[in-house]
Design a protein around this motif. Structure first.
Motif, PDB file in Angstrom:
ATOM      1  N   GLU A  50       0.844  -1.192   0.000  1.00 12.52           N
ATOM      2  CA  GLU A  50       0.000   0.000   0.000  1.00 12.52           C
ATOM      3  C   GLU A  50       0.881   1.243   0.000  1.00 12.52           C
ATOM      4  O   GLU A  50       2.066   1.180   0.318  1.00 12.52           O
ATOM      5  N   SER A  51       0.252   2.386  -0.286  1.00  8.74           N
ATOM      6  CA  SER A  51       0.992   3.653  -0.295  1.00  8.74           C
ATOM      7  C   SER A  51       1.686   3.888   1.039  1.00  8.74           C
ATOM      8  O   SER A  51       2.795   4.411   1.096  1.00  8.74           O
ATOM      9  N   ILE A  52       1.026   3.469   2.116  1.00 10.25           N
ATOM     10  CA  ILE A  52       1.589   3.713   3.445  1.00 10.25           C
ATOM     11  C   ILE A  52       2.874   2.903   3.634  1.00 10.25           C
ATOM     12  O   ILE A  52       3.778   3.313   4.375  1.00 10.25           O
ATOM     13  N   VAL A  55       5.714   4.891   2.321  1.00 10.07           N
ATOM     14  CA  VAL A  55       6.174   5.901   3.279  1.00 10.07           C
ATOM     15  C   VAL A  55       7.268   5.296   4.167  1.00 10.07           C
ATOM     16  O   VAL A  55       8.303   5.902   4.422  1.00 10.07           O
ATOM     17  N   ALA A  72       9.915  10.643  -1.338  1.00  5.49           N
ATOM     18  CA  ALA A  72       8.705  11.482  -1.331  1.00  5.49           C
ATOM     19  C   ALA A  72       8.745  12.473  -2.486  1.00  5.49           C
ATOM     20  O   ALA A  72       7.778  12.620  -3.236  1.00  5.49           O
TER      21      ALA A  72
ATOM     22  N   SER B  38      -4.832   7.758   4.073  1.00 11.15           N
ATOM     23  CA  SER B  38      -3.786   7.662   5.094  1.00 11.15           C
ATOM     24  C   SER B  38      -2.863   8.853   4.880  1.00 11.15           C
ATOM     25  O   SER B  38      -3.052   9.638   3.934  1.00 11.15           O
ATOM     26  N   LEU B  39      -1.850   8.980   5.741  1.00 11.69           N
ATOM     27  CA  LEU B  39      -0.935  10.109   5.576  1.00 11.69           C
ATOM     28  C   LEU B  39      -0.164  10.029   4.265  1.00 11.69           C
ATOM     29  O   LEU B  39       0.414  11.024   3.807  1.00 11.69           O
ATOM     30  N   ALA B  40      -0.153   8.832   3.632  1.00 14.08           N
ATOM     31  CA  ALA B  40       0.552   8.681   2.354  1.00 14.08           C
ATOM     32  C   ALA B  40       0.005   9.651   1.310  1.00 14.08           C
ATOM     33  O   ALA B  40       0.735  10.099   0.426  1.00 14.08           O
ATOM     34  N   TYR B  43       2.033  12.599   1.917  1.00 13.94           N
ATOM     35  CA  TYR B  43       3.474  12.339   1.843  1.00 13.94           C
ATOM     36  C   TYR B  43       3.963  12.372   0.396  1.00 13.94           C
ATOM     37  O   TYR B  43       5.065  12.818   0.117  1.00 13.94           O
ATOM     38  N   ASP B  61      -1.258   9.406  10.810  1.00 16.51           N
ATOM     39  CA  ASP B  61      -2.373   8.527  10.447  1.00 16.51           C
ATOM     40  C   ASP B  61      -3.459   8.635  11.513  1.00 16.51           C
ATOM     41  O   ASP B  61      -3.192   8.451  12.711  1.00 16.51           O
ATOM     42  N   GLY B  66      -4.044   3.727   8.177  1.00 13.06           N
ATOM     43  CA  GLY B  66      -2.604   3.642   7.894  1.00 13.06           C
ATOM     44  C   GLY B  66      -1.919   2.707   8.870  1.00 13.06           C
ATOM     45  O   GLY B  66      -2.348   1.569   9.056  1.00 13.06           O
TER      46      GLY B  66
END
Lengths: 108, 276
Positions: A50-52, A55, A72, B38-40, B43, B61, B66
């Protein structure tokens, strides 16, 4: 530009090997330990990340390679389709280019 | 990954620091939406540009989302607002912050601006609204429909075709949240604001809407209610403004923050130092 504490491999194969280890750590979160990882793998569709997770990967990359590797900023420059289709190979190429650019700057 | 304990929950926090001369930068706090967000979302869109423009950026999050902890219950709006207030306290933030809220994140931002005006220097939102009485039944209906539909294979297949497989995967994740927690029941049971409480918000407010979203109709009302409010409606755009119109959203927010954050006089300042 602060000097990095550890020598940086600006060899695509070595970067791929290091990135692969980082991705394995991400996959552990999902209890996956037998996924094949290669340049062709798409983060979203093949690795099911996932995108998270990206991160978290960004933090790991910064810890390993320092400021020049800014995932980023790199991903913020991509459109949505490119972001979704991002492969391990794209990422490795970006890291190698970013590190080589820094090396070039230092030699000047 | 930085996890901070806030209101008894592990909260995933990410910070981006500006390059610069070490002077205290204005602090921008980004609050994401619920279910698929989410925070993504910040980001990889706004975050790096804000840091490059000289801001310190704090992203986190929301509870249940997240990599933050997902409790079984406790998803009322006031809990989300309380989390944000305690997060700022936990990070020793002693200067008013510039809030950016996407969708439900904007509703959280309005909640903090109304409850703790001393903490908020400005408020920008993307496709959002303050929670007034009509918000409750609307959220109840939307969440109940999402809870019902997002577990149906036909619905997920439709989303994959109409949008893309990635969005369908996010929807599947949202279904898990809806069915493993009481979020769909908690949010409609939230405390809401009165129109007077919203009108009392003194911080400057900036709103970005998509014209094909039902929220855009609120723009004239909000501008009339809040004397320091400005809005922009993006043509030919639905709710997902931040993701689908990233460069434009980024430009609008940077311009607006430039007016309200960079030119603002420095208040009492203490650096934020999250423990790792």
């Amino acid at each position: 530009m602060p000097e990095l504490a550890i020598p940086v491999a600006v060899d695509a194969d070595e970067v791929l090997a290091e990135v692969t280890v980082m991705i394995r750590t991400l996959l552990e979160h999902y209890g996956l330990d037998d996924v094949a990882i290669g340049r062709w793998c798409r983060f979203h569709d093949d690795l099911d990340l996932e995108s998270i997770d990206l991160v978290k990967l960004a933090t790991a990359l910064r810890d390993r390679y320092g400021e020049p590797v800014n995932l980023a900023a790199f991903l913020a420059g991509l459109d949505l389709d490119a972001l979704i289709g991002l492969t391990v190979g794209h990422l490795v190429d970006y890291i190698v280019a970013a590190l080589r650019a820094t090396g070039t700057e230092r030699r000047r | 990954m930085t996890l901070l304990t806030v209101c008894g929950l592990d909260v995933h926090v990410q910070r981006l620091l500006p390059r610069g001369d070490g002077r205290e930068a204005p602090l921008v706090v980004c609050v994401h939406g619920i279910l698929t967000d989410s925070l993504a979302s910040y980001y990889f869109t706004l975050g790096p540009a804000l840091a490059a423009a000289g801001y310190e950026v704090l992203m986190y999050d929301l509870r249940g989302h997240g990599r933050s902890h997902r409790p079984a219950g406790g998803y009322q709006l006031e809990r989300f607002v309380g989390d944000l207030r305690h997060l700022l306290d936990r990070l020793n933030v002693r200067r008013p912050v510039h809030l950016i809220g996407n969708s439900f994140g904007g509703t959280v931002a309005f909640g903090l601006a109304a409850a703790n005006p001393e903490l908020v220097a400005s408020l920008a939102f993307i496709e959002s609204e303050p929670a007034l009485a009509p918000w409750q039944p609307k959220m109840a209906a939307n969440l109940a429909r999402a809870k019902r539909e997002l577990v149906r294979e036909e619905s997920l297949a439709w989303i994959a075709t109409e949008y893309n497989p990635h969005t369908a995967r996010l929807a599947k994740g949202a279904a898990k949240l809806l069915h493993s927690t009481t979020i769909a029941e908690d949010i409609p049971a939230s405390q809401v604001l009165t129109e007077e409480e919203v009108a009392a918000i003194q911080a400057p407010v900036f709103g970005i809407y998509g014209d094909r979203s039902d929220l855009a109709a609120q723009a004239p009302w909000l501008e009339k209610l809040l004397p320091r409010c400005r809005t922009v409606v993006i043509p030919d755009q639905e709710h997902s403004v931040l993701i689908e119109r990233t460069p434009l959203t980024r430009a609008l927010l940077l311009e607006w923050l430039g007016e309200h954050a960079l030119s603002a006089p420095a208040g009492p300042v203490r650096p934020i130092r999250p423990s790792r």
